[in-house]
Design an enzyme around this catalytic site. Structure first.
Site, PDB file in Angstrom:
ATOM      1  N   GLY A 215      59.404  68.994  93.226  1.00  0.00           N
ATOM      2  CA  GLY A 215      59.397  68.234  94.468  1.00  0.00           C
ATOM      3  C   GLY A 215      58.051  68.122  95.141  1.00  0.00           C
ATOM      4  O   GLY A 215      57.954  67.605  96.262  1.00  0.00           O
TER       5      GLY A 215
ATOM      6  N   THR B 107      55.207  61.922  90.579  1.00  0.00           N
ATOM      7  CA  THR B 107      54.639  60.800  91.331  1.00  0.00           C
ATOM      8  C   THR B 107      53.160  60.628  90.988  1.00  0.00           C
ATOM      9  O   THR B 107      52.667  59.503  90.820  1.00  0.00           O
ATOM     10  CB  THR B 107      54.804  61.023  92.842  1.00  0.00           C
TER      11      THR B 107
ATOM     12  N   GLU C 192      56.846  68.624  80.759  1.00  0.00           N
ATOM     13  CA  GLU C 192      57.653  69.766  80.297  1.00  0.00           C
ATOM     14  C   GLU C 192      57.997  69.636  78.807  1.00  0.00           C
ATOM     15  O   GLU C 192      59.165  69.615  78.411  1.00  0.00           O
ATOM     16  CB  GLU C 192      58.935  69.887  81.127  1.00  0.00           C
TER      17      GLU C 192
ATOM     18  N   GLY D 216      55.432  66.471  93.890  1.00  0.00           N
ATOM     19  CA  GLY D 216      54.774  65.189  93.608  1.00  0.00           C
ATOM     20  C   GLY D 216      54.096  65.111  92.254  1.00  0.00           C
ATOM     21  O   GLY D 216      53.276  64.211  92.025  1.00  0.00           O
ATOM     22  N   LYS D 217      54.412  66.020  91.324  1.00  0.00           N
ATOM     23  CA  LYS D 217      53.775  65.985  90.004  1.00  0.00           C
ATOM     24  C   LYS D 217      54.113  64.697  89.256  1.00  0.00           C
ATOM     25  O   LYS D 217      53.228  64.042  88.689  1.00  0.00           O
ATOM     26  CB  LYS D 217      54.201  67.206  89.183  1.00  0.00           C
TER      27      LYS D 217
END
Length: 543
Positions: free
Chosen positions: A367, A372, A496, A369-370
């Site tokens: 959450g 984004t 990931e 912003g990675k």
């Protein structure tokens, strides 16, 4: 109506000669229909005075020839219509799909795609069918009116005058009623599209429904949408019935006048039975043609709904895209980049630099912003953020070209198409598996895909089902990684990538990334740094 034809002019012009031939065949077919009543009426009158069968054979041959010609012409014109409607409807539909593919994500992410697809398809085909039918029907019905009206005035001017008077009454009613028709039609079409979306929702979310036992809840959502559809259908039917009532009144009144005046003329000896049949047939033809023009008003209003709905979609702007096509990517710079979702800031005044030959690990809790940040880096949020994204110092880069040729991405939730495993790996570059077979085989081995592929009935040519239902999430992710890497991109983004790998595969994959990093910018979003740290230096960026 002019607006609709102007809008579809491009598609009509592409098939103008086929359209011209279709119209000519329709006119010839209608001429056969116009000739038939005269032949039958004249035959009846001659039959009363006949003494042999010679003229019967002549009329038989003539009528049969006209009938067979009409059948052949009707078949050919029908084939032409299907070709025209299907090809032009598909072209218009495809143009809108292309437009939406290039629309900003902030618009498309909010859309119900099932509703949008049904709406575009229905409206595009409706407009094309309308234009084709108008071109041929206006010409054919105009010819019928002119010829039939000429005969009517020749046989009985009073009947022709009464019919024209009734037409004027009908036209006045339409002018007063057309806005009601439009509103009812627009409401009904919108309700149809939304109901279709709710139907699609029932099947699209079967797993979700089962997981949470939401059977009754989802049926309730469908029932509500159906109630809205039913209500709008009733309102549309009521408006159409009132409008159609005058149409039926014109028909009944005209038939009564014809029976009354025609019967009187026969009794008085001023018309033969054959002539009465001719007049009746042409009268009904003319009345049908006039009714077509009356009902054309309602058809226009229905299609204006489709026209306006398509124009609404045309108002969606294209996402900005640059012009410079890069041959390679040496560095990427984010300069004072900020981004917000509504009033919620996600990234603020971010300055980053990525250079070729290095691996970057993007770290941070969920959450922050990675993802984004990666979207901005790839140009998927163009126009929605403050600051600049520079590729080789250039902010005016053709990101479509760059993403297709120089950028490889493996998202955390990859998409696989209902196609073969091989096609999912190569996408629009079918020869890439052969040209980079060594890299592909090495990756398949490192990621542990050999065992999976060996179990497939047709190996790498096995078809993955719709929604990838016959493949696990882990295998999907591994195939996504292979797809990104065999592209041999200058910029590699992995989200990931090790969540589905065992420890041995993680270590081997990390070493592989360090081996290929010298001519790449590699960016990895991860919570697992061990697989990267074993192979060399990694620059860490915490979001």
């Amino acid at each position: 109506m002019k607006q609709i034809f102007t809008y579809t002019k491009h598609y009509l012009n592409q098939h103008k000669w086929c359209l011209f031939l279709y119209v000519i065949l329709c006119i010839l077919t209608s001429m056969a229909g116009i000739a038939s009543p005269y032949i039958v009426g004249d035959f009846i009158d001659r039959l009363a005075d006949a003494t042999d069968m010679s003229f019967v054979y002549s009329y038989f041959a003539l009528y049969a020839a006209i009938g067979i010609a009409a059948l052949i012409l009707g078949y050919i014109s029908g084939r032409l219509y299907v070709s025209l409607q299907t090809r032009m409807g598909y072209a218009l539909n495809t143009d809108f799909i292309k437009r939406l593919q290039r629309a900003p994500l902030r618009y498309t992410d909010k859309q119900d795609t099932a509703y949008l697809n049904q709406r575009i398809n229905a409206d595009a085909n409706s407009l094309i069918s309308f234009c084709i039918n108008i071109i041929q029907s206006v010409l054919v019905n105009s010819i019928i009116i002119i010829l039939a009206l000429g005969l009517m005035f020749a046989f009985h001017p009073i009947l022709a005058g009464v019919l024209l008077g009734l037409s004027a009454v009908y036209f006045t009613f339409y002018v007063l009623y057309r806005k009601i028709l439009y509103r009812a039609s627009h409401e009904f079409q919108e309700a149809q599209s939304k109901f279709f979306a709710k139907l699609n929702e029932q099947l699209l979310n079967i797993r979700f429904i089962k997981l949470h036992s939401l059977f009754d809840y989802f049926i309730g959502r469908l029932n509500h949408s159906f109630d809205v559809l039913l209500g709008s259908a009733f309102r549309n039917q009521r408006a159409s019935y009132v409008f159609g009532g005058l149409d039926r009144l014109v028909l009944i009144t005209a038939q009564l006048i014809l029976l009354l005046l025609g019967g009187r003329e026969i009794i008085a000896g001023r018309l033969t039975i054959g002539q009465f049949l001719i007049i009746t047939s042409y009268f009904n033809m003319m009345l049908g043609a006039i009714r077509y023009f009356f009902n054309l008003g309602q058809t226009i209003q229905n299609n204006m709904v489709s026209y306006n709905r398509l124009r609404e979609l045309e108002a969606i702007p294209y996402e900005p895209n640059g012009h410079a096509r890069l041959a390679e990517v040496r560095e990427i710079e984010l300069r004072s980049v900020s981004f917000s979702y509504g009033e919620k800031p996600v990234l603020q005044d971010m300055n980053l630099q990525f250079t070729k030959g290095r691996i970057y690990a993007i770290l941070g809790p969920n959450g922050t912003g990675k993802s984004t940040l990666m979207d901005i880096l790839m140009g998927l949020q163009a126009g929605n953020h403050a600051g600049l994204v520079l590729y080789n110092g250039n902010a005016d880069v053709d990101m479509y070209n760059l993403r297709n040729n120089l950028l490889g991405i493996s998202p955390q939730e990859p998409t696989l198409l209902a196609d073969t495993v091989a096609s999912n790996l190569t996408l629009d570059k079918p020869g890439i598996l052969q040209s980079r077979k060594g890299m592909a085989d090495e990756l398949i081995k490192i990621l542990g895909l050999e065992a999976y592929i060996s179990t497939l009935p047709e190996g790498i040519e096995t078809v993955i089902n719709e929604n990838a239902a016959n493949i696990s999430g882990g295998e999907k992710q591994k195939l996504s990684i292979v797809r990104a890497l065999i592209k041999n991109p200058d910029v590699l983004i992995l989200d990931e990538p090790t969540s589905a790998l065992d420890e041995a595969s993680k270590a081997a994959f990390g070493e592989f990334l360090h081996e290929i990093k010298h001519d790449k910018i590699i960016i990895v979003i991860t919570h697992d740094l061990e697989f990267l740290d074993s192979g060399g230096d990694v620059e860490r960026i915490t979001i």
